[in-house]
Write a protein that holds these residues in place. Structure first.
Motif, mmCIF file in Angstrom:
data_model
loop_
_atom_site.group_PDB
_atom_site.id
_atom_site.type_symbol
_atom_site.label_atom_id
_atom_site.label_comp_id
_atom_site.label_asym_id
_atom_site.label_seq_id
_atom_site.Cartn_x
_atom_site.Cartn_y
_atom_site.Cartn_z
ATOM 1 N N GLN A 219 0.839 -1.070 0.028
ATOM 2 C CA GLN A 219 0.096 0.004 -0.060
ATOM 3 C C GLN A 219 0.933 1.211 0.202
ATOM 4 O O GLN A 219 0.567 2.123 -0.759
ATOM 5 N N ILE A 220 1.909 1.144 0.778
ATOM 6 C CA ILE A 220 2.856 2.361 0.562
ATOM 7 C C ILE A 220 3.771 2.397 -0.837
ATOM 8 O O ILE A 220 3.398 3.571 -1.255
ATOM 9 N N ILE A 221 4.075 1.674 -1.461
ATOM 10 C CA ILE A 221 4.338 1.578 -2.560
ATOM 11 C C ILE A 221 3.544 2.060 -3.649
ATOM 12 O O ILE A 221 3.645 2.997 -4.448
ATOM 13 N N VAL A 222 2.203 1.806 -3.543
ATOM 14 C CA VAL A 222 1.327 2.276 -4.473
ATOM 15 C C VAL A 222 0.899 3.492 -4.252
ATOM 16 O O VAL A 222 0.877 4.499 -5.210
ATOM 17 N N GLN B 103 12.632 10.091 -1.194
ATOM 18 C CA GLN B 103 13.292 11.282 -0.646
ATOM 19 C C GLN B 103 12.483 11.679 0.652
ATOM 20 O O GLN B 103 11.092 11.399 0.709
ATOM 21 N N LYS B 104 13.030 12.442 1.252
ATOM 22 C CA LYS B 104 12.178 13.226 2.513
ATOM 23 C C LYS B 104 12.556 14.701 2.331
ATOM 24 O O LYS B 104 13.817 15.201 2.333
ATOM 25 N N GLU B 105 11.437 15.388 2.475
ATOM 26 C CA GLU B 105 11.478 16.647 2.522
ATOM 27 C C GLU B 105 10.322 17.326 3.496
ATOM 28 O O GLU B 105 9.188 17.029 3.354
ATOM 29 N N GLU C 64 11.165 10.122 -5.809
ATOM 30 C CA GLU C 64 11.621 11.022 -6.752
ATOM 31 C C GLU C 64 10.771 11.151 -8.035
ATOM 32 O O GLU C 64 10.489 10.309 -8.476
ATOM 33 N N GLU C 65 10.750 12.509 -8.562
ATOM 34 C CA GLU C 65 9.872 12.864 -9.737
ATOM 35 C C GLU C 65 10.363 11.633 -10.986
ATOM 36 O O GLU C 65 9.434 11.348 -11.629
ATOM 37 N N TYR C 66 11.409 11.428 -11.262
ATOM 38 C CA TYR C 66 11.933 10.569 -12.454
ATOM 39 C C TYR C 66 11.266 9.332 -12.323
ATOM 40 O O TYR C 66 11.158 8.374 -13.360
ATOM 41 N N ALA C 67 10.741 8.878 -11.109
ATOM 42 C CA ALA C 67 10.548 7.476 -10.685
ATOM 43 C C ALA C 67 9.064 7.259 -10.657
ATOM 44 O O ALA C 67 8.314 6.434 -10.690
ATOM 45 N N LEU C 68 8.158 8.448 -10.640
ATOM 46 C CA LEU C 68 6.651 8.282 -10.522
ATOM 47 C C LEU C 68 5.920 7.638 -11.599
ATOM 48 O O LEU C 68 6.361 8.256 -12.803
ATOM 49 N N GLY C 69 5.183 6.966 -11.302
ATOM 50 C CA GLY C 69 4.356 6.273 -12.257
ATOM 51 C C GLY C 69 5.172 5.187 -13.163
ATOM 52 O O GLY C 69 4.516 4.584 -13.969
ATOM 53 N N LEU D 164 3.279 6.039 -3.010
ATOM 54 C CA LEU D 164 4.481 6.523 -3.277
ATOM 55 C C LEU D 164 4.419 6.618 -4.949
ATOM 56 O O LEU D 164 4.698 7.768 -5.598
ATOM 57 N N ASN D 165 4.133 5.607 -5.698
ATOM 58 C CA ASN D 165 3.914 5.653 -6.807
ATOM 59 C C ASN D 165 3.081 6.557 -7.818
ATOM 60 O O ASN D 165 3.100 6.879 -8.855
ATOM 61 N N SER D 166 1.930 6.795 -6.995
ATOM 62 C CA SER D 166 0.884 7.632 -7.530
ATOM 63 C C SER D 166 1.374 9.283 -7.216
ATOM 64 O O SER D 166 0.518 10.006 -7.444
ATOM 65 N N GLY D 167 2.439 9.335 -6.541
ATOM 66 C CA GLY D 167 2.702 10.929 -6.321
ATOM 67 C C GLY D 167 2.539 11.441 -4.909
ATOM 68 O O GLY D 167 2.814 12.713 -4.915
ATOM 69 N N GLU D 168 1.816 10.423 -3.934
ATOM 70 C CA GLU D 168 1.569 10.941 -2.793
ATOM 71 C C GLU D 168 2.879 11.311 -1.938
ATOM 72 O O GLU D 168 3.882 10.887 -1.972
ATOM 73 N N ARG D 169 2.814 12.392 -1.153
ATOM 74 C CA ARG D 169 3.797 12.748 -0.003
ATOM 75 C C ARG D 169 3.390 12.127 1.469
ATOM 76 O O ARG D 169 2.109 12.614 1.886
ATOM 77 N N LEU D 170 3.977 11.352 1.985
ATOM 78 C CA LEU D 170 3.515 10.411 3.095
ATOM 79 C C LEU D 170 4.310 11.086 4.293
ATOM 80 O O LEU D 170 5.209 11.147 4.462
ATOM 81 N N SER D 171 3.490 11.214 5.265
ATOM 82 C CA SER D 171 4.104 11.629 6.576
ATOM 83 C C SER D 171 4.081 10.346 7.634
ATOM 84 O O SER D 171 3.108 9.246 7.489
ATOM 85 N N ILE D 172 5.095 10.265 8.307
ATOM 86 C CA ILE D 172 4.989 9.069 9.339
ATOM 87 C C ILE D 172 3.999 8.895 10.263
ATOM 88 O O ILE D 172 3.351 7.887 10.380
ATOM 89 N N ASP D 173 3.450 10.366 10.774
ATOM 90 C CA ASP D 173 2.396 10.225 11.767
ATOM 91 C C ASP D 173 1.013 9.685 10.996
ATOM 92 O O ASP D 173 0.337 9.176 11.576
ATOM 93 N N GLU D 174 0.841 10.224 9.647
ATOM 94 C CA GLU D 174 -0.306 9.648 9.135
ATOM 95 C C GLU D 174 -0.313 8.229 8.881
ATOM 96 O O GLU D 174 -1.372 7.466 8.905
ATOM 97 N N LEU D 175 0.684 7.507 8.554
ATOM 98 C CA LEU D 175 0.856 6.310 8.015
ATOM 99 C C LEU D 175 0.636 5.537 9.398
ATOM 100 O O LEU D 175 0.254 4.530 9.486
ATOM 101 N N VAL D 176 1.038 6.102 10.482
ATOM 102 C CA VAL D 176 1.104 5.214 11.950
ATOM 103 C C VAL D 176 -0.457 5.203 12.110
ATOM 104 O O VAL D 176 -1.034 4.168 12.581
#
Length: 99
Positions: A13-16, A53-55, A62-67, A18-30
């Motif tokens: 689920q995390i990979i999906v 990446q983390k920002e 990373e953008e080049y890997a999206l989708g 990320l692949n769709s371009g979502e920015r994930l926070s640790i707290d939201e995933l927890v």
């Protein structure tokens, strides 16, 4: 559900996401997966092969890997981690479709 099954589902689920371009926070995933912070941090260690990446406290692909991860990649990942039986719908989905 066995422990390793839960890990496999969560990682997939995390990979999906990320692949769709979502920015994930640790707290939201927890909160979403009802696990502790250390568990999610370990998940990102497990996924370190991906260009993540983390920002500003958010993890993203990373953008080049999206989708770039298609259905076949997700299906192969599920098989690789031994979670194939958890996703029987993978057999019925059109293989030309991508996430």
């Amino acid at each position: 559900m066995r422990s390793h099954d839960k890990i496999a589902v969560r990682l997939t689920q995390i990979i999906v996401k990320l692949n769709s371009g979502e920015r994930l926070s640790i707290d939201e995933l927890v909160e979403e997966f009802s696990v502790n912070k250390r568990t999610i941090l370990r998940d990102f260690e497990r996924l370190s092969i991906l260009p993540i990446q983390k920002e500003n406290g958010k993890y993203f692909l990373e953008e080049y890997a999206l989708g770039k991860l298609g259905f076949k990649d997700i299906k192969a990942f599920a098989a690789l981690i031994g979670a194939r039986s958890l996703f029987p719908e993978l057999d019925t989905v059109d293989l030309s479709a991508t996430f």
